[in-house]
Design an enzyme around this catalytic site. Structure first.
Site, PDB file in Angstrom:
ATOM      1  N   SER A 156      23.365  60.345  73.982  1.00 24.27           N
ATOM      2  CA  SER A 156      22.976  60.985  72.724  1.00 24.27           C
ATOM      3  C   SER A 156      22.549  59.908  71.746  1.00 24.27           C
ATOM      4  CB  SER A 156      24.138  61.767  72.115  1.00 24.27           C
ATOM      5  OG  SER A 156      23.782  62.166  70.802  1.00 24.27           O
ATOM      6  N   TYR A 161      33.189  62.065  69.781  1.00 27.39           N
ATOM      7  CA  TYR A 161      31.968  62.387  70.536  1.00 27.39           C
ATOM      8  C   TYR A 161      31.043  61.171  70.613  1.00 27.39           C
ATOM      9  CZ  TYR A 161      27.409  64.462  71.588  1.00 27.39           C
ATOM     10  OH  TYR A 161      26.186  64.735  72.148  1.00 27.39           O
TER      11      TYR A 161
END
Ligand SMILES: NC(=O)c1ccc[n+]([C@@H]2O[C@H](COP(=O)([O-])OP(=O)(O)OC[C@H]3O[C@@H](n4cnc5c(N)ncnc54)[C@H](O)[C@@H]3O)[C@@H](O)[C@H]2O)c1
Length: 254
Positions: free
Chosen positions: A147, A160
């Site tokens: 990401s 995350y």
């Protein structure tokens, strides 16, 4: 689209019941691959499989919690009996859309551990468990989903961001360790990508910031990135390993 580019390949896509994972599965199946959709959630998984089959695509579903070591081993063994050659794996499952934004000092340790278990331990365990079948394919491709939140240092979900940062390191080390088996390992790193799944991981203010930072001035959807996954699974990328492809509309250049 069916150019048959992936004909003869069996590919596992995790987190495929919804969102981007489902879109990867559909694109790869439409190019001729036999797809095994994996997800924790049985009902949306069954619906996703039905959806693909209704379009005449080859798909089967397997319910699995990628963070559970015993289940991952059992899944791999059973799958290997059915499909002794696995040509591709997209490690896409992650705790993502269900995360609630909060400062890192308010994340409790059990939530931290769960995110790490699913987002980084799961992909590592799956590659290890599927290794005999990836090797048996003769030549295989693993795509780990990162990401670009990592490269932006995005606030509000540090567990995350940290879990996805680890994905890049894992890709590099796996690429070195598996190169001798002709197994390629790359990271596909999306930026903000709209799906039909509601989520709390983006505020409007953050989205505005990303729009002004992206070179291409529109919000990405799954159609914008699935072709890159197809390229990474296909033989067209056969000389690419240990790399990161940032599907971000030109957010950051690195
Ligand atoms: N959508 C974005 O803007 C964006 C941006 C960057 C990276 N990503 C990454 O892309 C991937 C897909 O994103 P998305 O938007 O479709 O996310 P999503 O949250 O909509 O989908 C994640 C899927 O993973 C499954 N899953 C969660 N835990 C699991 C487990 N333990 N075992 C098996 N399956 C499990 C969920 O059930 C769900 O189907 C994720 O890895 C995410 O981190 C997304």
């Amino acid at each position: 689209m069916n150019n048959g580019k992936l004909m003869g390949k069996t590919v596992v896509v995790t987190g495929a019941a919804q969102g981007i994972g489902k879109a990867y599965a559909e694109r790869l199946a439409s190019e001729g691959a036999q797809i095994i959709l994996v997800d924790l959630k049985p009902e949306p998984l069954a619906e996703a499989v039905e959806d693909l089959r209704a379009k005449g695509l080859s798909a089967e579903g397997k319910v699995l919690d990628v963070s559970n070591e015993q289940d991952v081993k059992r899944f791999a063994q059973e799958l290997g009996q059915q499909h002794p050659k696995i040509h591709g794996l997209i490690n896409n499952a992650a705790i993502f859309s269900t995360i609630k934004l909060k400062p890192f000092w308010e994340i409790d340790a059990s939530e931290w551990d769960r995110v790490m278990a699913v987002n980084i331990k799961g992909p590592w365990m799956l590659v290890g468990a599927l290794l005999p079948y990836l090797r048996a394919a003769g030549s295989a491709s693993v795509v780990n989903i990162g990401s670009d939140a990592v490269w932006m240092g995005k606030a509000g979900y540090m567990h995350y961001v940290a879990s996805k940062a680890a994905v890049y390191g894992m890709t590099h080390a796996m690429a070195r360790e598996l190169g001798g088996d002709d197994i390629r390992v790359n990271t596909l790193s999306p930026g903000f990508t709209e799906t039909n799944v509601p989520r709390e991981t983006f505020t409007q203010a953050q989205l505005n910031g990303i729009m002004s930072a992206q070179s291409l001035k529109r919000v990405a959807n799954t159609d914008d990135i699935v072709g890159v996954a197809s390229f990474l699974i296909s033989d067209d990328s056969r000389w690419l390993t240990g790399q990161t492809l940032h599907t971000t509309g030109g957010l950051l250049f690195r």
